[in-house]
Write a protein that holds these residues in place. Structure first.
Motif, PDB file in Angstrom:
ATOM      1  N   SER A  95      70.144 104.104 -29.316  1.00 16.65           N
ATOM      2  CA  SER A  95      70.616 104.974 -28.229  1.00 16.65           C
ATOM      3  C   SER A  95      69.692 104.485 -26.985  1.00 16.65           C
ATOM      4  O   SER A  95      68.508 104.386 -27.170  1.00 16.65           O
ATOM      5  CB  SER A  95      70.018 106.323 -28.513  1.00 16.65           C
ATOM      6  OG  SER A  95      68.600 106.394 -28.891  1.00 16.65           O
ATOM      7  N   GLY A  96      70.756 104.361 -25.950  1.00 18.50           N
ATOM      8  CA  GLY A  96      70.024 104.022 -24.636  1.00 18.50           C
ATOM      9  C   GLY A  96      69.981 102.324 -24.649  1.00 18.50           C
ATOM     10  O   GLY A  96      70.287 101.478 -25.490  1.00 18.50           O
ATOM     11  N   LYS A  97      69.261 102.022 -23.650  1.00 20.74           N
ATOM     12  CA  LYS A  97      68.995 100.652 -23.239  1.00 20.74           C
ATOM     13  C   LYS A  97      68.168 100.023 -23.973  1.00 20.74           C
ATOM     14  O   LYS A  97      66.948 100.509 -24.481  1.00 20.74           O
ATOM     15  CB  LYS A  97      68.892 100.599 -21.643  1.00 20.74           C
ATOM     16  CG  LYS A  97      68.921  99.224 -21.023  1.00 20.74           C
ATOM     17  CD  LYS A  97      68.426  99.142 -19.555  1.00 20.74           C
ATOM     18  CE  LYS A  97      68.518  97.792 -18.995  1.00 20.74           C
ATOM     19  NZ  LYS A  97      68.126  97.902 -17.538  1.00 20.74           N
ATOM     20  N   PRO A  98      68.337  98.797 -24.392  1.00 19.80           N
ATOM     21  CA  PRO A  98      67.281  98.042 -25.379  1.00 19.80           C
ATOM     22  C   PRO A  98      65.989  97.921 -24.436  1.00 19.80           C
ATOM     23  O   PRO A  98      66.071  97.907 -23.216  1.00 19.80           O
ATOM     24  CB  PRO A  98      67.899  96.330 -25.318  1.00 19.80           C
ATOM     25  CG  PRO A  98      69.442  96.892 -25.297  1.00 19.80           C
ATOM     26  CD  PRO A  98      69.604  97.959 -24.104  1.00 19.80           C
ATOM     27  N   VAL A  99      65.108  97.795 -25.221  1.00 18.62           N
ATOM     28  CA  VAL A  99      63.698  97.646 -24.556  1.00 18.62           C
ATOM     29  C   VAL A  99      62.979  96.679 -25.335  1.00 18.62           C
ATOM     30  O   VAL A  99      63.469  95.798 -26.040  1.00 18.62           O
ATOM     31  CB  VAL A  99      62.826  99.065 -24.955  1.00 18.62           C
ATOM     32  CG1 VAL A  99      63.310 100.135 -24.323  1.00 18.62           C
ATOM     33  CG2 VAL A  99      62.689  99.192 -26.469  1.00 18.62           C
ATOM     34  N   THR A 100      61.671  96.411 -24.850  1.00 17.79           N
ATOM     35  CA  THR A 100      60.738  95.177 -25.408  1.00 17.79           C
ATOM     36  C   THR A 100      60.222  95.741 -26.572  1.00 17.79           C
ATOM     37  O   THR A 100      59.534  96.739 -26.587  1.00 17.79           O
ATOM     38  CB  THR A 100      59.801  94.680 -24.149  1.00 17.79           C
ATOM     39  OG1 THR A 100      60.366  94.093 -23.060  1.00 17.79           O
ATOM     40  CG2 THR A 100      59.138  93.628 -24.859  1.00 17.79           C
ATOM     41  N   CYS A 101      60.449  94.898 -27.495  1.00 19.05           N
ATOM     42  CA  CYS A 101      59.587  95.361 -28.801  1.00 19.05           C
ATOM     43  C   CYS A 101      58.005  95.271 -28.684  1.00 19.05           C
ATOM     44  O   CYS A 101      57.453  94.280 -28.024  1.00 19.05           O
ATOM     45  CB  CYS A 101      59.770  94.030 -30.030  1.00 19.05           C
ATOM     46  SG  CYS A 101      61.671  94.179 -30.440  1.00 19.05           S
ATOM     47  N   GLU A 102      57.207  96.167 -29.116  1.00 18.69           N
ATOM     48  CA  GLU A 102      55.954  96.353 -29.327  1.00 18.69           C
ATOM     49  C   GLU A 102      55.393  96.973 -30.146  1.00 18.69           C
ATOM     50  O   GLU A 102      56.129  97.784 -30.773  1.00 18.69           O
ATOM     51  CB  GLU A 102      55.508  96.661 -27.742  1.00 18.69           C
ATOM     52  CG  GLU A 102      56.214  97.863 -27.183  1.00 18.69           C
ATOM     53  CD  GLU A 102      55.390  99.134 -27.290  1.00 18.69           C
ATOM     54  OE1 GLU A 102      54.073  98.935 -27.879  1.00 18.69           O
ATOM     55  OE2 GLU A 102      55.705 100.198 -26.845  1.00 18.69           O
ATOM     56  N   GLY A 103      54.058  97.178 -30.430  1.00 23.23           N
ATOM     57  CA  GLY A 103      53.481  97.674 -31.429  1.00 23.23           C
ATOM     58  C   GLY A 103      53.890  99.214 -31.705  1.00 23.23           C
ATOM     59  O   GLY A 103      53.849  99.510 -33.046  1.00 23.23           O
ATOM     60  N   VAL A 204      52.629  92.995 -23.713  1.00 22.13           N
ATOM     61  CA  VAL A 204      53.071  94.077 -22.910  1.00 22.13           C
ATOM     62  C   VAL A 204      52.830  95.224 -24.161  1.00 22.13           C
ATOM     63  O   VAL A 204      52.819  94.916 -25.552  1.00 22.13           O
ATOM     64  CB  VAL A 204      54.664  94.383 -22.649  1.00 22.13           C
ATOM     65  CG1 VAL A 204      54.810  93.260 -21.631  1.00 22.13           C
ATOM     66  CG2 VAL A 204      55.511  93.739 -23.951  1.00 22.13           C
ATOM     67  N   GLY A 205      52.533  96.333 -23.985  1.00 26.27           N
ATOM     68  CA  GLY A 205      52.742  97.380 -24.790  1.00 26.27           C
ATOM     69  C   GLY A 205      51.572  97.560 -25.645  1.00 26.27           C
ATOM     70  O   GLY A 205      50.342  96.759 -25.341  1.00 26.27           O
ATOM     71  N   THR A 206      51.797  97.984 -27.005  1.00 29.48           N
ATOM     72  CA  THR A 206      50.571  98.047 -27.748  1.00 29.48           C
ATOM     73  C   THR A 206      50.590  96.813 -28.933  1.00 29.48           C
ATOM     74  O   THR A 206      51.711  96.619 -29.276  1.00 29.48           O
ATOM     75  CB  THR A 206      50.727  99.414 -28.511  1.00 29.48           C
ATOM     76  OG1 THR A 206      50.862 100.433 -27.733  1.00 29.48           O
ATOM     77  CG2 THR A 206      49.455  99.417 -29.673  1.00 29.48           C
ATOM     78  N   GLY A 207      49.411  96.472 -29.123  1.00 32.12           N
ATOM     79  CA  GLY A 207      49.456  95.463 -30.279  1.00 32.12           C
ATOM     80  C   GLY A 207      49.667  95.970 -31.768  1.00 32.12           C
ATOM     81  O   GLY A 207      49.526  97.160 -31.960  1.00 32.12           O
ATOM     82  N   ALA A 208      49.800  95.173 -32.711  1.00 28.78           N
ATOM     83  CA  ALA A 208      49.998  95.560 -34.003  1.00 28.78           C
ATOM     84  C   ALA A 208      48.795  95.073 -34.771  1.00 28.78           C
ATOM     85  O   ALA A 208      48.197  93.777 -34.638  1.00 28.78           O
ATOM     86  CB  ALA A 208      51.209  95.009 -34.496  1.00 28.78           C
ATOM     87  N   HIS A 209      48.590  95.863 -36.123  1.00 29.15           N
ATOM     88  CA  HIS A 209      47.209  95.348 -36.714  1.00 29.15           C
ATOM     89  C   HIS A 209      47.487  95.234 -38.081  1.00 29.15           C
ATOM     90  O   HIS A 209      47.141  96.058 -38.752  1.00 29.15           O
ATOM     91  CB  HIS A 209      45.916  96.347 -36.273  1.00 29.15           C
ATOM     92  CG  HIS A 209      45.776  96.571 -35.262  1.00 29.15           C
ATOM     93  ND1 HIS A 209      44.785  95.597 -34.172  1.00 29.15           N
ATOM     94  CD2 HIS A 209      46.056  97.448 -33.908  1.00 29.15           C
ATOM     95  CE1 HIS A 209      44.645  95.937 -33.090  1.00 29.15           C
ATOM     96  NE2 HIS A 209      45.547  96.837 -32.875  1.00 29.15           N
ATOM     97  N   PRO A 210      48.536  94.419 -38.467  1.00 25.28           N
ATOM     98  CA  PRO A 210      48.804  94.409 -39.907  1.00 25.28           C
ATOM     99  C   PRO A 210      47.584  94.060 -40.916  1.00 25.28           C
ATOM    100  O   PRO A 210      46.958  93.024 -40.406  1.00 25.28           O
ATOM    101  CB  PRO A 210      50.151  93.323 -40.062  1.00 25.28           C
ATOM    102  CG  PRO A 210      49.467  92.194 -38.674  1.00 25.28           C
ATOM    103  CD  PRO A 210      49.074  93.108 -37.768  1.00 25.28           C
ATOM    104  N   PRO A 211      47.450  94.525 -42.052  1.00 22.51           N
ATOM    105  CA  PRO A 211      46.298  94.159 -42.814  1.00 22.51           C
ATOM    106  C   PRO A 211      46.530  92.990 -43.411  1.00 22.51           C
ATOM    107  O   PRO A 211      47.673  92.473 -43.797  1.00 22.51           O
ATOM    108  CB  PRO A 211      46.479  95.437 -43.922  1.00 22.51           C
ATOM    109  CG  PRO A 211      47.931  95.841 -44.048  1.00 22.51           C
ATOM    110  CD  PRO A 211      48.504  95.700 -42.592  1.00 22.51           C
TER     111      PRO A 211
END
Length: 238
Positions: A95-103, A204-211
């Motif tokens: 739904s809506g315009k694509p965005v940049t993937c982030e955390g 950009v945005g939030t980082g991810a913290h995979p275990p």
């Protein structure tokens, strides 16, 4: 006297004739004459009745089968129409315009691989409601490392990786030299994955913290990553 006897004889004969006639009529009404024919006649249509009914029954399913076939075609048409016109399942709808993937709109999993050795696979799944673009490559940080490892330039795909909601993108991390030639090795117990924007400058945005596995992963200064890939096979081929 003779005349009287003759008269009596005639009367007896007439009476006998009448009795015989009565008996004859009784025999006819006993089901062996006209009544039998009438009964046979009523039985015949009755025994013949199932045949038209059966024919009618068999043609009814045939008709319904035909109707069913038409209905089947209609159903097929009905099934095809919704398939073409109905929105895709929730995990595939955008739904809506694509965005940049982030955390904050993705889930990242880090899985060490046995083949290729000393490799790790990063899997990023779009958990948002919009399609997102995985630009460039993952900026990974193991433990307290300050520098971002370099990217394998030859792994750059021809197009930016696009993830619809529910879809995944991949990148592999070469953790350490397979021949032991890497220097400054250490065991990392934590990982942060940052996402690049369209310009490729910074995150950009939030980082991810995979275990990571409880025992951690060993990395050295030969650490490098691939660009984001649309398929897992492409990611692990480097």
């Amino acid at each position: 006297m003779s005349s009287l006897r003759t008269s009596r004889t005639r009367l007896v004969a007439a009476a006998a004739t009448a009795v015989l006639a009565t008996l004859s009529l009784s025999a006819c009404n006993n089901g062996t004459g006209t009544q039998d024919e009438g009964s046979g006649s009523s039985t015949s249509p009755s025994s013949a009745a199932p045949s038209p009914t059966t024919a009618s029954d068999s043609s009814a399913p045939s008709g319904s089968s035909g109707a069913g076939s038409a209905g089947g075609a209609g159903s097929a048409g009905g099934a095809t129409t919704p398939a073409a016109g109905t929105p895709a399942p929730k995990t595939q709808a955008s739904s809506g315009k694509p965005v940049t993937c982030e955390g904050s709109t993705t889930k990242t999993v880090a899985a060490p691989l046995t083949r290729p050795v000393n490799h790790m696979l990063l899997t990023v799944t779009n958990t948002g409601s919009k399609s997102c673009y995985l630009y460039g490559y993952p900026a990974v940080r193991f433990g307290e490392a300050q520098a971002v490892p370099p990217v394998i330039e030859d792994s750059q795909p021809q197009a930016v990786v696009t993830l619809k909601p529910g879809e995944s993108g991949y990148a592999s991390v070469n953790l350490s030299a397979t021949d032991g030639s890497g220097a400054n090795g250490y065991t990392a117990k934590s990982l942060t994955v940052y996402f690049q924007g369209r310009s490729g400058n910074g995150s950009v945005g939030t980082g991810a913290h995979p275990p990571l596995p409880a025992k951690g992963v060993y990395v050295d200064d030969s650490l490098k990553v691939t660009y984001w890939q649309q398929s897992m096979d492409d990611a692990v081929s480097w």
